[in-house]
Design a protein around this motif. Structure first.
Motif, PDB file in Angstrom:
ATOM      1  N   SER A 187      28.139  64.143  42.885  1.00 28.37           N
ATOM      2  CA  SER A 187      28.275  65.538  42.418  1.00 28.37           C
ATOM      3  C   SER A 187      29.720  65.816  42.013  1.00 28.37           C
ATOM      4  CB  SER A 187      27.860  66.507  43.522  1.00 28.37           C
ATOM      5  OG  SER A 187      26.580  66.214  43.983  1.00 28.37           O
TER       6      SER A 187
ATOM      7  N   ASP B 106      25.070  58.860  34.821  1.00 31.57           N
ATOM      8  CA  ASP B 106      24.960  58.984  36.277  1.00 31.57           C
ATOM      9  C   ASP B 106      24.003  57.895  36.775  1.00 31.57           C
ATOM     10  OD1 ASP B 106      24.685  59.682  38.909  1.00 31.57           O
ATOM     11  OD2 ASP B 106      23.463  61.467  38.527  1.00 31.57           O
TER      12      ASP B 106
ATOM     13  N   ALA C  68      23.914  57.020  40.136  1.00 23.61           N
ATOM     14  CA  ALA C  68      24.311  57.190  41.539  1.00 23.61           C
ATOM     15  C   ALA C  68      23.652  56.159  42.455  1.00 23.61           C
ATOM     16  CB  ALA C  68      23.983  58.605  42.005  1.00 23.61           C
TER      17      ALA C  68
END
Ligand code: PLP
Length: 527
Positions: free
Chosen positions: A149, A287, A289
């Motif tokens: 984030s 992204d 992650a």
């Protein structure tokens, strides 16, 4: 606590931690306590007199353990994993010992220098294009952030400033700190819009909220396995630009979405961004992650080749699937000047001769906060203790367990449907529509071996009965705490997500989880 007391306490704590790991397979994954369980057990006020370590340590087992959800348990198959390993814990210990919020290079040169080196190691291990190395001609490089984030929010702010500055310069207004310059920047910021697919993690919308820009999500469909496609991207970009008069400035593509580990179609998406000059200026962030960890394995490295051109930044969390404990979000940027232009504010008290020369990295200008932890130590320890081969083996094992679980689900088509393509060890399933709607026969099956929804329509269809039964199965499984799974909703379909790749997990845990899924589903169907 003096040095000898620390020595004894640390030995006792390490023993306790090792025993904790050993005991995990036998412990319930989820606690049985009720909200507010802890307050009555802890004194209302802090102690006036010092307490011995033995007394403090005893409270771990009696007060803290009962309230833990065991993310390290091999039976934890919820969300995405948050791994921790012994070398990583050692890294945390040294980091705590050397505590130094090393915002500037001079604040502790080893913190900064090891981070740059280790981020280059990570980039190479993941097979990222050379443009993300700190040694690249384009001035790329990596920085460790706390979370994905934070990584996305930081990139979005850098993108906002880059685009607002371009538009301001195009009007002939120079960055001289004047009110006129500020006014132009603010006027342009107000027109900016960030984008991502409707499957991107909520942190992208939150990043736009924090940065004060608009945000639009781009629709995906189950027919496309909820991957972001060129058609959908083009339609949304055209709409925001032509109908709404906005300036798209940042787009997040995902490698491994949270719901289903879908991978956006990078090659065709980048081709769309090349169709217009204004779209070419959009900051592209990837992204990855969770699924980015898989890039260490040769089989997946071809995916990273998509990031060689047209991608401004990339993040993956080693603290999910790559053996390093929270927090270790690795963020790579193609041009670090984009980042430092946005975030470098240098009052007199932060100046020093080294920073003035411009030859050192001051990581405070690569992140939102000022102080930072010595996180590269734990990554360094893990990469050395496992070696690339050990890291690859860990990913291969996870993929193997994920495939095994998906195969088991597919072997019971009368009970389950796979909703999205299994990927990166994640299986997304629901109780099959016809099983949910027909009564059970006495032999424990619904007697229906007909064609599944997926086979009939190509994709699962929304079905309220299936949604209700799947939710019941999910809730019953978690209420028993033997395994911990996550549910979600994809295109109106209630699903159960299963991903069990903890370093301690093996085939027996995968098979046990499947067994629990089958038995609980049969129990719910029996009513
Ligand atoms: N991006 C993706 C794809 C995720 O799955 C997650 C969390 O699971 C995040 C971002 C947010 O991660 P973090 O907790 O590091 O902010």
């Amino acid at each position: 606590m003096d040095r000898e007391q620390f020595r004894a306490a640390a030995h006792a704590a390490i023993d306790d931690i090792i025993n904790h790991f050993d005991s995990l397979p036998e412990r319930r994954v989820l606690p049985t306590i009720e909200p507010g369980y802890l307050r009555p057990q802890i004194p209302e006020n802090p102690p006036i007199e010092p307490q011995p370590w033995s007394e403090i340590q005893a409270d771990i087992e009696s007060k803290i353990q009962p309230g833990l959800t065991h993310w390290q348990s091999p039976n934890f198959m919820a969300f995405f994993p948050a791994s921790v390993t012994y070398p990583s814990i050692l890294g945390e210990m040294y980091s705590a010992a050397f505590t130094a919020p090393a915002f500037n290079w001079i604040c502790s040169p080893a913190c900064t220098e090891l981070e740059s080196i280790v981020m280059d190691w990570v980039a190479k291990a993941l097979g990222l294009p050379k443009c993300f190395l700190s040694t690249s001609e384009n001035r790329g490089g990596g920085v460790i952030q706390g979370t994905a984030s934070e990584s996305v929010a930081t990139m979005l702010i850098a993108a906002r400033e880059r685009r607002a500055r371009e538009l301001t310069f195009a009007e002939g207004v120079k960055d001289n700190g004047s009110a006129e310059y500020e006014d132009h920047m603010c006027a342009h910021r107000a027109k900016l819009v960030a984008l991502s697919s409707d499957q991107a993690h909520s942190s992208v919308a939150k990043a736009a909220l924090v940065a004060g820009t608009r945000f639009r999500s781009i629709p995906t469909s189950l027919e496309d396995n909820v991957e972001l496609t060129a058609k959908s991207l083009r339609a949304t970009l055209t709409k925001v630009e032509e109908e709404q008069g906005l300036v798209p400035f940042f787009i997040n593509f995902t490698m491994g979405t949270t719901n289903s580990c879908a991978v956006d179609r990078f090659a065709e998406l980048k081709a769309v961004l090349n169709e217009r000059e204004s779209w070419r200026r959009i900051w592209v962030h990837i992204d990855a992650a969770y699924a980015g960890a898989a890039l260490v394995e040769d089989e997946y490295q071809h995916i990273a080749q998509n990031f060689a051109e047209g991608v401004d930044s990339f993040n993956m969390n080693m603290h999910k699937w790559l053996l390093v404990n929270f927090d270790a979000s690795c963020l790579f940027v193609r041009n670090r000047t984009d980042l430092t232009n946005a975030l470098d504010i240098t009052p007199a008290y932060l100046r020093n001769p080294y920073s003035e020369t411009g030859t050192v990295v001051d990581y405070r200008n690569w992140q939102i906060s000022l102080g930072r932890r010595f996180r590269s130590l734990k990554i360094w320890f893990v990469m050395r203790s496992y070696g690339l081969n050990g890291m690859k083996a860990h990913i291969r094992k996870g993929i193997k367990l994920g495939n095994l679980f998906a195969e088991k689900v597919q072997s019971r088509p009368e009970l389950f449907e796979i909703v999205t393509k299994p990927a990166f060890a994640l299986t997304v399933l629901r109780v099959r529509s016809s099983a949910a709607s027909s009564a059970f026969t006495s032999n424990g099956t619904n007697g229906d071996n007909g064609t599944s929804e997926v086979a009939k329509h190509g994709v699962a269809q929304v079905d309220e009965k299936a949604n209700e039964i799947t939710k019941k199965v999910y809730e019953l499984i978690n209420s028993r705490g033997e395994v911990f799974l996550t549910s979600s909703v994809i295109a109106g379909i209630y699903v159960i997500r299963v991903v069990g790749v903890s370093p301690q997990a093996d085939e027996a845990h995968t098979l046990r989880a499947f067994d629990i899924l089958v038995k609980t589903t049969e129990e719910v169907l029996r009513g």
